[in-house]
Design an enzyme around this catalytic site. Sequence first.
Site, PDB file in Angstrom:
ATOM      1  N   THR A  40      38.164 -24.700  91.014  1.00 13.56           N
ATOM      2  CA  THR A  40      38.803 -23.504  90.475  1.00 13.56           C
ATOM      3  C   THR A  40      38.843 -23.657  88.961  1.00 13.56           C
ATOM      4  OG1 THR A  40      40.733 -22.059  90.521  1.00 13.56           O
ATOM      5  CG2 THR A  40      41.156 -24.406  90.923  1.00 13.56           C
ATOM      6  N   GLU A  41      38.349 -22.634  88.270  1.00 11.80           N
ATOM      7  CA  GLU A  41      38.011 -22.801  86.853  1.00 11.80           C
ATOM      8  C   GLU A  41      39.224 -23.044  85.954  1.00 11.80           C
ATOM      9  OE1 GLU A  41      37.175 -20.232  88.786  1.00 11.80           O
ATOM     10  OE2 GLU A  41      37.261 -18.305  87.734  1.00 11.80           O
TER      11      GLU A  41
END
Lengths: 221, 221, 236, 236
Positions: B54-55
């Site tokens: 997840t960025e």
Amino acid sequence: MTNNKEPAIGWSREQMAQRVALDIADGSYVNLGIGIPELVAQFVPPGREFIYHTENGLLGMGPAPSAAHLDPELINAGKKPVTANPGAAYFHHADSFVMIRGGHIDICVLGALQVSQFGDLANWSTGAADAIPAVGGAMDLVAGVKTIYVMTTHTTSDGQPKLVPQCSYPLTGKSVVDRIYTDLAIIEISEQGFVVSELAPGVGFDYVQSKTGAPLIRESN
Amino acid sequence: MTNNKEPAIGWSREQMAQRVALDIADGSYVNLGIGIPELVAQFVPPGREFIYHTENGLLGMGPAPSAAHLDPELINAGKKPVTANPGAAYFHHADSFVMIRGGHIDICVLGALQVSQFGDLANWSTGAADAIPAVGGAMDLVAGVKTIYVMTTHTTSDGQPKLVPQCSYPLTGKSVVDRIYTDLAIIEISEQGFVVSELAPGVGFDYVQSKTGAPLIRESN
Amino acid sequence: MINKVVGGPTEAVADIFEGATVMIGGFGEAGSPIELIHALIDLGPRQLTVINNNTGSGHVGLAALIANGQVAKMICSYPRTLNSTVFPELYLQKKIELELVPQGTLAERIRAGGAGIPAFYTRTSINTPLAHGKEVRRFGGYDYVMEFGLQADFALVKCRVADIHGNLIYNKTARNFAPIMCTAARCTIAQTQQIVPLGGIDPENVVTPGIFVKRVVEVPAPLLESKLVSEGKHYP
Amino acid sequence: MINKVVGGPTEAVADIFEGATVMIGGFGEAGSPIELIHALIDLGPRQLTVINNNTGSGHVGLAALIANGQVAKMICSYPRTLNSTVFPELYLQKKIELELVPQGTLAERIRAGGAGIPAFYTRTSINTPLAHGKEVRRFGGYDYVMEFGLQADFALVKCRVADIHGNLIYNKTARNFAPIMCTAARCTIAQTQQIVPLGGIDPENVVTPGIFVKRVVEVPAPLLESKLVSEGKHYP
């Protein structure tokens, strides 16, 4: 007032280091080059705290360890064993040079082969055909650190000036040096060239001029 | 063979997610876009392990926590609470996008407003004058991730094609989509345009073509 | 001797000036230094340029700073989020400027600003409206956009543990933009839930080395933005 | 399921091919993956381009790889160090190529290679011979040199602890180039003193996330380069 005799006069390496340390403000982040500049760490004035950066990946470097505490994986940029002070941090090389290139280190003290009157520094290569060129972090340090002090003997071992009108050796950086600490004097780089701000005890201006390859300017009082 | 009736036909969102999951190899590093793509994590085929990125700064993201274990500082890119699996790692945003921009993530599954027949994606803005433009990490993901899957309803809620000859909305990226999973079909992007590789049960080629804004090609067997 | 701890948020932000560029850590509420932002509202400098991934939510924290008319320009990647109404309204009234930057480009621009890199090339945004007006250059058969480093006068960040030299460690995904913002601001101010003695953080685990931090202020129990928003709170 | 542990150094390096570009971690002996390098000598591929800060010392590790005639080109910042004779001799005989890169530029080029940044600008080396032939460009009144990202086919690194997903932590200043090299190589191979179960490394303390690592090999008691050199050892 002048002194043209040749025996050991001027500051010792330790006195030079002490003089440099006096000019570093409390709380500074400092990178000391390999060699003579390393001596500076031994002369931190009372009441001041410097934090030492070593470009191989440590902030908060402490002195060399005792033989019993040597760790070949805890070394400085000169690849000698060191220690880590409380409050130290390890990081990788890209992060280490963020500190340097990004202008976060306050002061770097470097050795020199030559310094020009306008602050050009040559300290990585004599340009000789049979030399193995090696640059390390010197070009990064002079490009990124806020203040660059050079600490060097005033002349080479065979008496040639290291402070020159123009560097004949390949440059490390152009107009990067702020101040030079030699065994004979402390010299600022100004727009007009070398300005002598302090002479070692017993050393006269003319004597220093005779050992310098470019004109010296007396500091105006 | 064709079916032109309007009632709910084709794959459900869960079936679409399951179909996407089947096409992801064991050991893949996967980034799931906000919305429908998040469902993919519920359908990992037996014997496979995916690692979710997840960025906002977590690799090894796990499912939503129970209410008792909510931590407002452990969230995903959609700002919803998540967990960290054993073997997870936290990192800052620049390092997170090294993973994306540097081509280290294997697969990204994204939603779409429009996909063109040559793989252009529009999924961040309708370009409307009164819209607040917001892009997040979508442009980074399509520029950097090795394989881009789009997961979307075949048409908009009012029946307009989302698979079009050319995007009318502002692009997220040009020629970036590899494959589209809709409720009606799985469609590959080829140099010739949209190629139908699989139809949902009970859904005919002509029906899908009627809901698509650009020519469809039958996969050659 | 080096001790970067200051008395409280008010003292910590006291020199933030009109027209300053301020980076503010956080991704949504995770990592948002809400006490420092509220102190900045109390102080009141206007015409700020603020760099944050979002634009805050409800009427507390960053949203309250914007609502208070102190922000002339936002540089962010995602200005609309759940419960975000303050920025959208001002934006549609053309009362606040927006520079929209893809999230990864925003992160890299901040890192570059801290690293002495004035510009770099990225494929992100190529062939999109966000590349308009930017230099495009080809490397190895692909087009890339040139982007510039971002720097700030101040950075406000939140962390979990700090020591008196300013070494910081964070909590989970609240880390997000803080470590790079610390490097890119001339004056970084960190609010921390805990201050430990020197040596209290393992040198192997330091995330932000103290060289990047000017001031540390302890806020043991920071407010939770989502809780304030759900309660309908306004600041001030 | 994901398990990146392989049986030993020989198996770990088995697909390194003639002409490959290989990044090798380490600053002097600190962080040098000596067992992986020796396995590469056993394997014998030639015409390698090697990226390392130095060129090894004595006749073991990297120096032995060079002495064995496997390295066509070195990319490094400081090719002469104490006890370094192998590279200097070959270099003066023009039997090996050298690309000399300032240390910080080398680090940043490797990071850029891993980050999808094809090129960036830096002040380092401006107005020096190392900027010759490079593009110079002015930003904000100063000149900068354009430098390119560096990538490799393989990276060989040494770490202290790894888990089966390839998450790594390092030992003190042995960290140096390893974390960035892990990001810049298509295939990163890590030798570790210890392998722990998943969850054995705190997610807050991971330095290299497993996504950057393809293979992990346990070498519990790695050889010490300086000890071998002082004993006059040669490899093989």
